[in-house]
Design a protein around this motif. Structure first.
Motif, short mmCIF file in Angstrom:
data_model
loop_
_atom_site.label_atom_id
_atom_site.label_comp_id
_atom_site.label_asym_id
_atom_site.label_seq_id
_atom_site.Cartn_x
_atom_site.Cartn_y
_atom_site.Cartn_z
N ASN A 178 0.84 -1.20 0.00
CA ASN A 178 0.00 0.00 0.00
C ASN A 178 0.87 1.25 0.00
OD1 ASN A 178 -1.84 2.04 0.41
ND2 ASN A 178 -2.81 1.12 2.20
N PRO A 179 0.89 2.01 -1.09
CA PRO A 179 1.78 3.18 -1.15
C PRO A 179 1.38 4.31 -0.21
CG PRO A 179 0.35 3.11 -3.08
CD PRO A 179 0.13 1.83 -2.33
N GLU A 180 0.24 4.17 0.48
CA GLU A 180 -0.11 5.13 1.52
C GLU A 180 0.79 4.99 2.73
OE1 GLU A 180 -4.30 5.55 2.60
OE2 GLU A 180 -4.81 4.25 0.93
N GLN B 111 10.08 12.92 2.42
CA GLN B 111 8.85 12.86 3.19
C GLN B 111 7.71 12.40 2.30
OE1 GLN B 111 7.92 16.26 5.70
NE2 GLN B 111 5.72 15.95 5.41
N LEU B 112 6.96 11.40 2.77
CA LEU B 112 5.81 10.91 2.02
C LEU B 112 4.66 11.89 2.16
CD1 LEU B 112 4.45 8.57 0.43
CD2 LEU B 112 3.76 7.60 2.64
N LEU B 113 4.15 12.36 1.04
CA LEU B 113 2.99 13.24 1.05
C LEU B 113 1.72 12.40 1.20
CD1 LEU B 113 3.91 15.52 -2.00
CD2 LEU B 113 4.32 16.00 0.42
N ASN B 114 0.71 12.95 1.87
CA ASN B 114 -0.54 12.20 1.91
C ASN B 114 -1.33 12.46 0.61
OD1 ASN B 114 -2.31 14.50 2.20
ND2 ASN B 114 -1.93 14.52 4.41
N GLY B 115 -2.43 11.73 0.44
CA GLY B 115 -3.17 11.82 -0.80
C GLY B 115 -3.72 13.20 -1.09
N ASN B 116 -4.20 13.87 -0.05
CA ASN B 116 -4.71 15.22 -0.23
C ASN B 116 -3.61 16.19 -0.66
OD1 ASN B 116 -7.59 15.07 0.45
ND2 ASN B 116 -6.90 14.49 2.49
N GLN B 117 -2.42 16.04 -0.06
CA GLN B 117 -1.31 16.92 -0.42
C GLN B 117 -0.87 16.70 -1.86
OE1 GLN B 117 1.26 15.62 2.78
NE2 GLN B 117 0.92 17.49 3.96
N CYS B 118 -0.75 15.43 -2.26
CA CYS B 118 -0.40 15.13 -3.66
C CYS B 118 -1.39 15.76 -4.62
CB CYS B 118 -0.37 13.62 -3.89
SG CYS B 118 0.99 12.75 -3.12
N ASN B 119 -2.66 15.54 -4.34
CA ASN B 119 -3.69 16.02 -5.25
C ASN B 119 -3.80 17.54 -5.25
OD1 ASN B 119 -4.15 13.36 -5.80
ND2 ASN B 119 -6.06 13.22 -4.64
N PHE C 102 -14.89 21.96 -14.57
CA PHE C 102 -15.03 21.50 -13.19
C PHE C 102 -13.95 20.48 -12.86
CE2 PHE C 102 -17.33 18.18 -15.43
CZ PHE C 102 -17.15 17.03 -14.65
N ILE C 103 -13.67 20.37 -11.55
CA ILE C 103 -12.80 19.32 -11.04
C ILE C 103 -13.65 18.39 -10.19
CG2 ILE C 103 -10.73 20.75 -11.11
CD1 ILE C 103 -10.96 21.09 -8.07
N GLY C 104 -13.19 17.14 -10.03
CA GLY C 104 -13.95 16.16 -9.27
C GLY C 104 -13.27 15.80 -7.97
N SER C 105 -14.07 15.57 -6.93
CA SER C 105 -13.56 15.19 -5.62
C SER C 105 -14.58 14.27 -4.95
CB SER C 105 -13.29 16.44 -4.77
OG SER C 105 -12.68 16.11 -3.54
N THR C 106 -14.34 13.94 -3.69
CA THR C 106 -15.29 13.11 -2.94
C THR C 106 -15.58 13.75 -1.59
OG1 THR C 106 -13.70 11.72 -1.74
CG2 THR C 106 -14.24 11.08 -4.01
N GLU D 96 -8.74 11.36 -1.50
CA GLU D 96 -7.68 11.33 -0.49
C GLU D 96 -6.90 10.02 -0.47
OE1 GLU D 96 -7.98 9.13 2.26
OE2 GLU D 96 -9.76 8.39 1.21
N SER D 97 -7.48 8.95 -0.98
CA SER D 97 -6.83 7.65 -0.89
C SER D 97 -5.81 7.44 -2.02
CB SER D 97 -7.87 6.53 -0.90
OG SER D 97 -8.65 6.58 -2.07
N PHE D 98 -5.04 8.49 -2.30
CA PHE D 98 -3.88 8.42 -3.21
C PHE D 98 -4.28 8.08 -4.64
CE2 PHE D 98 -2.16 8.48 0.91
CZ PHE D 98 -0.81 8.77 0.88
N GLY D 99 -5.41 8.63 -5.08
CA GLY D 99 -5.84 8.42 -6.46
C GLY D 99 -6.05 9.75 -7.16
#
Length: 575
Positions: A276-278, A320-328, A350-354, A401-404
């Motif tokens: 899991n790359p998270e 430092q590993l970035l979290n999914g929100n930071q990457c996105n 528009f952009i998409g999120s959850t 947020e889950s690294f996608g």
């Protein structure tokens, strides 16, 4: 045959009949004789075929992934496709990841489809999920299937279904497919396939997909800094060994170091506890290589190649590993900035999120004059946004947020390959301009405010665990917290009841489908989301806190205070 009222033992004995092969009968007989709890867990229910497919432990039983549960799912899908496309030549693309049995499962699924007269485009070997999504549209297929359990432990596998737009199935197709699956008895599954209806695909399709990733994910025409960026990449034994190195080289990146031990595909994931790359531990070998090569960026992908983890050098020069929100945040801001500079923003984008993803994306969207649409967890809902908006609005990018992340609509699911190309371009561009991706993130925070997130997973395995998770959701729904981390709860969103509770009373929310999700907002902007995982035996708590920063020193200070606030949230919720 109706089996809902039968005990697990009675259900197991049905699997000793002639409708099941000898290997299965022997395994069930051993399970019965063992008297272990595994018998109950293997047969107490049918493995759930949810709105995107199913995922479970491999083995015999109605609650396991095996020849018969996969056959039932595929026969149900075949029945539905034949109803939806009468008189047409129906085509289905199939891909599978590196997991144990995935290749065999892929052929089994193909056999059921061809036994029903449906043509199959079957990948010759492991391929990433996003390439399957791309192929469905590129080859004008009616549907797609991928055999994968994402980053679950090695004993798991899974089955996801895509519709003709390349996105995972959504209403009404998902619900209608589920009905067909559950109405299909095991003895009605057609296993005797027709190989004449199989078209094998492979590297030639990789090239088409990679070219599309390059065309839709990169913006610097002069390839600014590409030659000078030091990259470390690992597929963590997953499928992207087939695509990402080739894509990076073809895009023009020169300094690419691979974690060779982890470029070997394996469903046992021998060098990591979890692929899991998270999780920082999954990238430990890549981080160690980065110290040797003085890398600027470290990237890892999960087994089916749709999600990615990114590590970059922080203000102290440490990886430092970035979290999914930071990457996105970085990827989204950069794309919108490029669109703005090119004059491509007209007000119809528009952009998409959850709903469980950081609210920073609403701030970024507002800055650039585009809309931000948030759906339920999962990229299937972003895919639905794209389809619903075709012809009226333009999708730019989307993430959760889950690294996608997805860099455009050419793939209708999260796509690590396009995202990796984009991330490397940003890193190269920052470096060429005397900055870094980490500094770029801080500069964004200076404009939007600093968002900081924490994810808490509470694991509850098996039948009793599932019951405990449901009771936890009942408790949070019936007895919501009145205060979190010292700030009064100002708003409660209940997506199962489709209500929003504010100080003046309740309002109806019907713009998003029902789902067992609760979100609490406090007066100071803290956000806490609670939901059971749809793919793993756990309940998840997503915490987001926010403050303002004006400098790098502010960032370091707020990192500590916001981290302490998340710890307080955990304490207040007894986590």
């Amino acid at each position: 045959m109706i089996t809902e009222n039968l005990s697990p033992l009675e259900k197991a004995k049905l699997w000793l009949g002639e409708g099941f092969d000898e290997e299965t009968r022997n395994a069930v007989e051993m399970l019965i004789k063992s008297g272990s709890a595994d018998l109950d867990d293997s047969f107490y229910r049918a493995l759930e075929f949810g709105t995107g497919g199913m995922r479970g432990i491999m083995g015999v039983g109605t609650n396991r992934l095996n020849k018969y549960t996969l056959g039932q799912a595929t026969q149900g899908l075949a029945n539905y496709l034949l109803q939806q496309f009468p008189g047409e030549e129906i085509k289905v693309a199939i891909a599978y990841d590196v997991r144990n049995n995935s290749k065999e499962f892929g052929k089994l699924v193909a056999d059921v489809l061809t036994a029903n007269g449906i043509k199959v485009l079957l990948f010759k070997n492991h391929r990433p999920t996003p390439e399957l999504s791309f192929t469905v549209r590129d080859k004008k297929c009616n549907a797609g299937i991928v055999l994968t359990a994402s980053h679950n432990p090695p004993e798991y596998n899974g089955y996801k279904v895509y519709w003709n737009d390349g996105a995972q199935v959504v209403p009404p197709h998902d619900e209608n497919i589920i009905k067909e699956v559950y109405s299909t008895e095991f003895d009605k599954v057609k296993f005797n396939g027709n190989d004449d209806l199989i078209e094998w695909i492979g590297e030639e399709q990789d090239d088409v997909y990679i070219n599309a990733c390059i065309e839709n994910s990169l913006y610097q025409k002069d390839r600014t800094g590409y030659d000078d960026l030091n990259i470390v990449f690992t597929s963590i034994h997953g499928t992207t060994y087939t695509t990402v190195p080739k894509a990076l080289e073809k895009a023009g990146f020169k300094k690419i170091d691979l974690v060779k031990e982890q470029m070997i595909p394996s469903g046992n994931f021998p060098t990591v506890e979890s692929p899991n790359p998270e999780e920082p531990a999954a990238l430990e070998m890549a981080m160690n290589l980065a110290r040797i090569t003085n890398a600027d960026i470290v990237i890892g992908t999960d087994p089916d190649g749709d999600r990615l983890g990114i590590a970059v050098r922080n203000l102290d020069g440490e990886m430092q590993l970035l979290n999914g929100n930071q990457c996105n945040t970085i990827l989204t801001y950069y794309i919108l900035d490029q669109w703005k500079k090119a004059g491509k923003i007209t007000g119809k984008e528009f952009i998409g999120s959850t709903i469980v993803t950081s609210d920073i994306f609403f701030d970024i969207a507002e800055k650039f004059g585009v809309a931000c649409k948030a759906g339920l967890t999962g990229f299937k809902w972003i895919g639905k946004m794209i389809r619903d908006a075709e012809g009226t609005e333009k999708f730019v990018c989307g993430g959760e947020e889950s690294f996608g992340f997805m860099t455009g609509d050419f793939v209708r699911d999260k796509d690590s390959c396009g995202s990796i190309l984009l991330a490397c371009e940003i890193a190269a561009w920052c470096k060429a301009n005397g900055s870094s991706m980490f500094q770029y993130l801080i500069d964004i925070y200076k404009e939007t405010g600093m968002y900081y997130e924490g994810l808490i997973n509470v694991v509850k395995k098996g039948r009793t665990g599932a019951e405990e998770i449901q009771q936890m959701m009942v408790n949070f729904r019936e007895n919501p917290p009145k205060e979190i981390a010292g700030s009064p709860v100002a708003e409660i969103r209940d997506y199962k009841e489709q209500t929003k509770t504010l100080a003046h009373g309740k309002e109806t929310m019907d713009d998003i489908p029902k789902s067992n999700v609760l979100i609490y907002y406090t007066e100071d902007g803290t956000k806490v989301c609670v939901r059971p995982s749809g793919t793993e035996p756990k309940i998840k708590f997503y915490v987001s806190v926010k403050d303002q920063i004006a400098s790098e020193n502010d960032f370091k200070q707020k990192l500590q205070t916001l981290g302490a606030k998340i710890d307080q949230v955990k304490t207040d919720l007894n986590l």
